[in-house]
Design a protein around this motif. Structure first.
Motif, PDB file in Angstrom:
ATOM      1  N   ALA A 109       2.335 122.799  68.307  1.00 20.81           N
ATOM      2  CA  ALA A 109       2.189 123.111  69.237  1.00 20.81           C
ATOM      3  C   ALA A 109       1.400 121.348  69.526  1.00 20.81           C
ATOM      4  O   ALA A 109       2.319 120.406  70.718  1.00 20.81           O
ATOM      5  CB  ALA A 109       0.361 123.487  70.187  1.00 20.81           C
ATOM      6  N   ALA A 111       3.773 119.212  68.187  1.00 21.12           N
ATOM      7  CA  ALA A 111       4.701 118.609  67.876  1.00 21.12           C
ATOM      8  C   ALA A 111       6.419 119.364  68.678  1.00 21.12           C
ATOM      9  O   ALA A 111       6.550 120.155  68.163  1.00 21.12           O
ATOM     10  CB  ALA A 111       5.030 119.267  66.399  1.00 21.12           C
TER      11      ALA A 111
ATOM     12  N   GLU B   9      14.776 124.523  63.560  1.00 18.61           N
ATOM     13  CA  GLU B   9      14.210 125.050  64.964  1.00 18.61           C
ATOM     14  C   GLU B   9      13.094 126.025  65.198  1.00 18.61           C
ATOM     15  O   GLU B   9      12.087 124.873  65.426  1.00 18.61           O
ATOM     16  CB  GLU B   9      15.142 125.709  66.564  1.00 18.61           C
ATOM     17  CG  GLU B   9      16.280 125.044  66.176  1.00 18.61           C
ATOM     18  CD  GLU B   9      16.533 123.529  67.320  1.00 18.61           C
ATOM     19  OE1 GLU B   9      14.945 123.544  67.815  1.00 18.61           O
ATOM     20  OE2 GLU B   9      17.319 123.280  67.543  1.00 18.61           O
ATOM     21  N   GLY B  12      10.696 123.376  63.213  1.00 11.01           N
ATOM     22  CA  GLY B  12       9.967 122.460  64.382  1.00 11.01           C
ATOM     23  C   GLY B  12      10.080 121.134  63.554  1.00 11.01           C
ATOM     24  O   GLY B  12       9.747 121.005  62.450  1.00 11.01           O
ATOM     25  N   GLU B  13       9.280 119.995  64.373  1.00 15.18           N
ATOM     26  CA  GLU B  13       8.697 118.793  63.493  1.00 15.18           C
ATOM     27  C   GLU B  13       7.336 118.554  63.845  1.00 15.18           C
ATOM     28  O   GLU B  13       6.348 118.193  64.836  1.00 15.18           O
ATOM     29  CB  GLU B  13       9.646 117.768  64.759  1.00 15.18           C
ATOM     30  CG  GLU B  13      11.319 117.421  64.757  1.00 15.18           C
ATOM     31  CD  GLU B  13      11.492 116.928  62.771  1.00 15.18           C
ATOM     32  OE1 GLU B  13      10.503 116.465  62.457  1.00 15.18           O
ATOM     33  OE2 GLU B  13      12.592 117.010  62.619  1.00 15.18           O
ATOM     34  N   PRO B  14       6.443 118.568  62.915  1.00 17.24           N
ATOM     35  CA  PRO B  14       5.421 119.002  62.640  1.00 17.24           C
ATOM     36  C   PRO B  14       5.043 116.917  62.900  1.00 17.24           C
ATOM     37  O   PRO B  14       5.661 116.532  62.594  1.00 17.24           O
ATOM     38  CB  PRO B  14       4.743 118.508  61.192  1.00 17.24           C
ATOM     39  CG  PRO B  14       5.925 118.838  60.593  1.00 17.24           C
ATOM     40  CD  PRO B  14       7.255 118.869  61.554  1.00 17.24           C
ATOM     41  N   GLN B  15       3.357 116.928  63.889  1.00 13.50           N
ATOM     42  CA  GLN B  15       3.065 115.092  63.865  1.00 13.50           C
ATOM     43  C   GLN B  15       2.327 115.189  62.556  1.00 13.50           C
ATOM     44  O   GLN B  15       1.616 116.361  62.322  1.00 13.50           O
ATOM     45  CB  GLN B  15       2.846 114.891  64.907  1.00 13.50           C
ATOM     46  CG  GLN B  15       3.984 114.613  65.514  1.00 13.50           C
ATOM     47  CD  GLN B  15       3.420 114.327  67.502  1.00 13.50           C
ATOM     48  OE1 GLN B  15       2.240 114.641  67.814  1.00 13.50           O
ATOM     49  NE2 GLN B  15       3.765 113.703  68.179  1.00 13.50           N
ATOM     50  N   ALA B 209       8.556 109.283  73.245  1.00 12.62           N
ATOM     51  CA  ALA B 209       8.448 110.834  72.675  1.00 12.62           C
ATOM     52  C   ALA B 209       8.711 111.866  72.727  1.00 12.62           C
ATOM     53  O   ALA B 209       9.497 111.965  73.769  1.00 12.62           O
ATOM     54  CB  ALA B 209       7.227 110.027  72.084  1.00 12.62           C
ATOM     55  N   ALA B 210       8.683 112.737  72.212  1.00 15.33           N
ATOM     56  CA  ALA B 210       8.504 114.226  72.197  1.00 15.33           C
ATOM     57  C   ALA B 210       7.781 114.444  74.344  1.00 15.33           C
ATOM     58  O   ALA B 210       7.805 113.970  74.531  1.00 15.33           O
ATOM     59  CB  ALA B 210       8.350 115.575  72.332  1.00 15.33           C
ATOM     60  N   LYS B 211       8.874 115.663  74.612  1.00 17.30           N
ATOM     61  CA  LYS B 211       8.816 115.507  76.042  1.00 17.30           C
ATOM     62  C   LYS B 211       7.319 116.644  76.225  1.00 17.30           C
ATOM     63  O   LYS B 211       6.838 116.712  77.371  1.00 17.30           O
ATOM     64  CB  LYS B 211       9.884 116.387  76.586  1.00 17.30           C
ATOM     65  CG  LYS B 211      10.357 115.675  77.902  1.00 17.30           C
ATOM     66  CD  LYS B 211      11.422 116.332  78.911  1.00 17.30           C
ATOM     67  CE  LYS B 211      12.010 114.708  80.194  1.00 17.30           C
ATOM     68  NZ  LYS B 211      12.986 115.503  80.652  1.00 17.30           N
ATOM     69  N   VAL B 212       6.575 116.979  75.307  1.00 15.28           N
ATOM     70  CA  VAL B 212       5.442 118.416  74.967  1.00 15.28           C
ATOM     71  C   VAL B 212       4.428 117.316  74.427  1.00 15.28           C
ATOM     72  O   VAL B 212       4.114 118.059  73.617  1.00 15.28           O
ATOM     73  CB  VAL B 212       6.048 119.512  75.043  1.00 15.28           C
ATOM     74  CG1 VAL B 212       4.661 120.952  75.314  1.00 15.28           C
ATOM     75  CG2 VAL B 212       7.504 119.985  75.307  1.00 15.28           C
ATOM     76  N   SER B 215      -1.241 119.025  73.897  1.00 12.15           N
ATOM     77  CA  SER B 215      -1.939 120.087  73.351  1.00 12.15           C
ATOM     78  C   SER B 215      -3.197 120.543  73.774  1.00 12.15           C
ATOM     79  O   SER B 215      -3.785 119.870  73.977  1.00 12.15           O
ATOM     80  CB  SER B 215      -1.078 120.365  72.097  1.00 12.15           C
ATOM     81  OG  SER B 215      -2.808 119.802  71.687  1.00 12.15           O
ATOM     82  N   GLY B 218      -4.790 123.851  70.229  1.00 12.36           N
ATOM     83  CA  GLY B 218      -3.871 123.989  69.685  1.00 12.36           C
ATOM     84  C   GLY B 218      -2.189 124.711  70.896  1.00 12.36           C
ATOM     85  O   GLY B 218      -0.708 124.756  69.992  1.00 12.36           O
ATOM     86  N   ARG B 219      -1.935 124.428  71.742  1.00 12.42           N
ATOM     87  CA  ARG B 219      -1.354 124.731  72.291  1.00 12.42           C
ATOM     88  C   ARG B 219       0.022 123.698  73.273  1.00 12.42           C
ATOM     89  O   ARG B 219      -0.444 122.707  74.410  1.00 12.42           O
ATOM     90  CB  ARG B 219      -1.748 126.050  73.251  1.00 12.42           C
ATOM     91  CG  ARG B 219      -0.462 126.727  74.815  1.00 12.42           C
ATOM     92  CD  ARG B 219      -1.113 127.709  75.391  1.00 12.42           C
ATOM     93  NE  ARG B 219      -0.967 128.536  74.772  1.00 12.42           N
ATOM     94  CZ  ARG B 219      -1.788 129.983  75.314  1.00 12.42           C
ATOM     95  NH1 ARG B 219      -2.377 130.222  76.631  1.00 12.42           N
ATOM     96  NH2 ARG B 219      -1.910 131.172  74.723  1.00 12.42           N
ATOM     97  N   ALA B 220       1.209 124.404  72.848  1.00  8.83           N
ATOM     98  CA  ALA B 220       1.267 122.817  73.517  1.00  8.83           C
ATOM     99  C   ALA B 220       1.671 122.670  75.334  1.00  8.83           C
ATOM    100  O   ALA B 220       1.539 124.221  75.470  1.00  8.83           O
ATOM    101  CB  ALA B 220       3.124 123.023  73.461  1.00  8.83           C
ATOM    102  N   ALA B 265      -3.420 115.044  71.276  1.00  5.63           N
ATOM    103  CA  ALA B 265      -3.605 116.411  70.633  1.00  5.63           C
ATOM    104  C   ALA B 265      -5.456 116.430  71.026  1.00  5.63           C
ATOM    105  O   ALA B 265      -5.830 115.062  71.132  1.00  5.63           O
ATOM    106  CB  ALA B 265      -4.006 116.551  69.443  1.00  5.63           C
TER     107      ALA B 265
END
Lengths: 199, 402
Positions: A109, A111, B9, B12-15, B209-212, B215, B218-220, B265
């Motif tokens: 979440a 990422a 997909e 995804g892309e971990p940070q 950065a990304a759009k979401v 968190s 743990g939820r976007a 986060a």
């Protein structure tokens, strides 16, 4: 993989001279150049919480085994992916749990999706659990090859070298894995128009 | 789209948190040193250890302003840590629980009366500080360094997001460390077997950065989703508790994801290595981490790491005031000398207890600082100081020095 350590191939360079495993100083340059993508790969497979340990171990293992690195067979980057893959293999339960979370809730979440991928994501969303279950259900050796292609972008030749398996085996493992994924995704015309047309 | 694309997909892309690379590098270099020293012991008549141009012998200009900040910071951190243990005991703890509740309710009232979005961008600028995992120096002059970094997050009203980051360099952690550092010749650059730590700040960086970007447990969460959170304390607590339960059931809260160190986060710092819920099969062990700590963390994240509307911030303060696991530690001073009220909750209990301590300013309802217990042997807490938070008409730019 028995030749002495040497400079890596030119395409592995990170812009500041050739990378070499010869000594701790130049190994630092290897770390700097490759940390981000090795971490990304491990975090994708095991989740960000556990990636740190495995990534540190990957680079330490690389340093300890630098004498066995053969630059004529694969670049340093591919070699690191091979080490990381073997270490990930020791955490099968964790990988399965990570896949289950990916299947239920999507990628970590923290990422978020790239903007241009949002539309795609929505269409693929409903099949996430099936896809994740299919990946979790693969034979570990098939999964390693699949993910080294899909996530790391390694060539068949590099995968053969770093996993120490015959070139032909890479292809057969990859097609077997892809077949199983297609079966899991089958029936959704957005994802597999040909099979849907037949069905 | 073929199945490989679908697979990418899925993953995804971990940070990575801002300190991850430096932290991992520290571990790797320590491992390499051990490996080489073990090898040297194994060989008879091993040669002298190599020194390179980036070793401790080379001096670079010191950055006095940042160094002073570092020294002051550690003193303040010690004060708060001392308060944490005292607050756990029965006598003073009970009395302060009552006043702690009133402090949070007062902050809620202040938060509710703040204006809504008043600028083009919501921006939070934080100073992160954490001890370097290795002791440095030579001979008897060993000392601990603290690494600092500025991070900024910008969100436009249309949801576009930028992340900025700037390493500020490493500096002796406390007075004793500073003394040892001086005896060591006051180096401004340190080398541990090929890796370099510098006292000098880096250039600031900023990128879209990304759009979401947010968190919670743990939820976007998107900017819009945060705007739509319940403005009633009980409803907000229920919403957050449900999200935490669901994420825990999905295994999203395993391990020690560091709350607040990633881009926006928070809330994921609790749980434990085998967190799972009733939905999971026998593969997973029972959840023994305290979920109430994650709920408190997720609620508190709305106060300082997210562009929460005033009514939602007020609701978060009211909800926190009713949580039994949030302890009031009394008045405290943050690392910049700002006075406030300290609250603490346990993020997880195993394998070692990890707590978050927040210092808030009840006067303007802003969170001043957060400290999370560092791993054993790491040399201390990981601290984040909020330097600026709120709406602005400034344009996103690479972070300047503090």
């Amino acid at each position: 993989m028995t030749a002495p350590p040497r400079a890596v191939r030119p395409e592995e360079e990170a812009g500041a001279g050739p990378l070499s495993l010869d000594d701790p100083e130049s190994f630092g340059a290897v770390f700097d150049a490759c940390f981000a993508e090795i971490h990304r790969y491990v975090a994708q497979r095991l989740g960000t919480d556990h990636a740190e340990d495995v990534v540190a171990e990957t680079f330490l293992t690389a340093f300890r085994k630098r004498a066995s690195y053969d630059p004529s067979r694969a670049g340093v980057r591919a070699w690191l992916y091979g080490i990381a893959t073997n270490l990930v293999g020791r955490h099968r339960r964790l990988e399965v749990r990570t896949l289950r979370a990916l299947g239920r809730y999507g990628p970590d979440a923290d990422a978020p999706a790239h903007d241009e991928r949002v539309a795609v994501r929505v269409s693929a969303q409903s099949l996430r659990p099936e896809l994740a279950a299919a990946v979790a259900g693969l034979d570990r050796r098939d999964r390693d090859v699949l993910l080294l292609v899909a996530l790391a972008g390694l060539s068949h030749e590099e995968i053969a070298a770093v996993l120490d398996i015959p070139y032909g085996t890479v292809g057969s493992r990859l097609s077997r894995a892809r077949r199983k994924l297609r079966a899991a995704l089958g029936g959704n015309p957005m994802l597999d128009p040909e099979e849907a047309g037949r069905g | 789209m073929d199945e490989l694309e679908t697979l990418r997909e899925l993953y995804g892309e971990p940070q990575a948190d801002p300190f991850l690379k430096a932290r991992t590098r520290g571990r790797v270099e320590a491992g390499i040193r051990e490996h080489l020293e073990a090898g040297a012991r194994g060989r008879r008549g091993a040669g002298p250890r190599r020194r390179t141009g980036t070793g401790p012998g080379r001096r670079l200009p010191w950055a006095p302003a940042v160094a002073g900040l570092a020294a002051a910071a550690v003193v303040a951190a010690m004060t708060v840590v001392a308060g944490t243990t005292a607050g756990e005991r029965a006598g003073p703890g009970r009395i302060s629980t009552v006043s702690g509740r009133s402090v949070l309710l007062a902050a809620a009232t202040t938060a509710a009366s703040e204006p809504a979005a008043t600028g083009a961008y919501w921006r939070v600028r934080k100073l992160h500080r954490q001890p370097h995992p290795e002791l440095l120096g030579r001979g008897e002059n060993r000392y601990r360094l603290v690494e600092s970094r500025i991070t900024e997050q910008w969100v436009a009203r249309d949801g576009r997001v930028w992340s900025g980051s700037r390493a500020l360099g490493a500096h002796p952690a406390g007075k004793a460390d500073e003394d040892a550092w001086r005896r060591d010749g006051s180096p401004a650059e340190w080398s541990s077997r090929g890796y370099v730590l510098s006292a000098s700040p880096e250039k600031g960086r900023i990128k879209a950065a990304a759009k979401v970007p947010f968190s919670m447990a743990g939820r976007a969460m998107t900017f819009e989703q945060i705007q739509g959170l319940p403005a009633d304390a009980a409803a907000l607590r229920d919403w957050v508790s449900r999200a935490v339960r669901e994420e825990a059931a999905a295994g999203a809260l395993t391990g020690t994801r560091e709350a607040g160190t990633g881009t926006g986060a928070d809330g994921g710092g609790a749980g434990n290595g085998a967190a799972s819920g009733p939905l999971d099969g026998p593969l997973d062990g029972p959840l023994d981490g305290p979920l109430d700590g994650i709920v408190a963390d997720a609620l508190s994240g709305l106060l300082w790491s997210k562009p929460s509307p005033p009514a939602v911030r007020a609701a978060a303060y009211r909800a926190l005031a009713e949580l039994p696991n949030v302890r009031y530690l009394g008045e405290a001073t943050d690392e910049r000398g700002r006075r406030g009220a300290a609250f603490s909750f346990t993020l997880r209990t195993a394998p070692v207890p990890v707590q978050r301590t927040l210092i808030i300013d009840p006067g303007d309802s802003q969170v001043l600082s957060s400290a999370v217990t560092g791993p054993p042997g790491s040399g201390g807490d990981r601290v984040e100081l909020v330097l600026e938070a709120g709406w602005t008409d400034e344009e996103p730019a690479a972070p300047g020095l503090p």
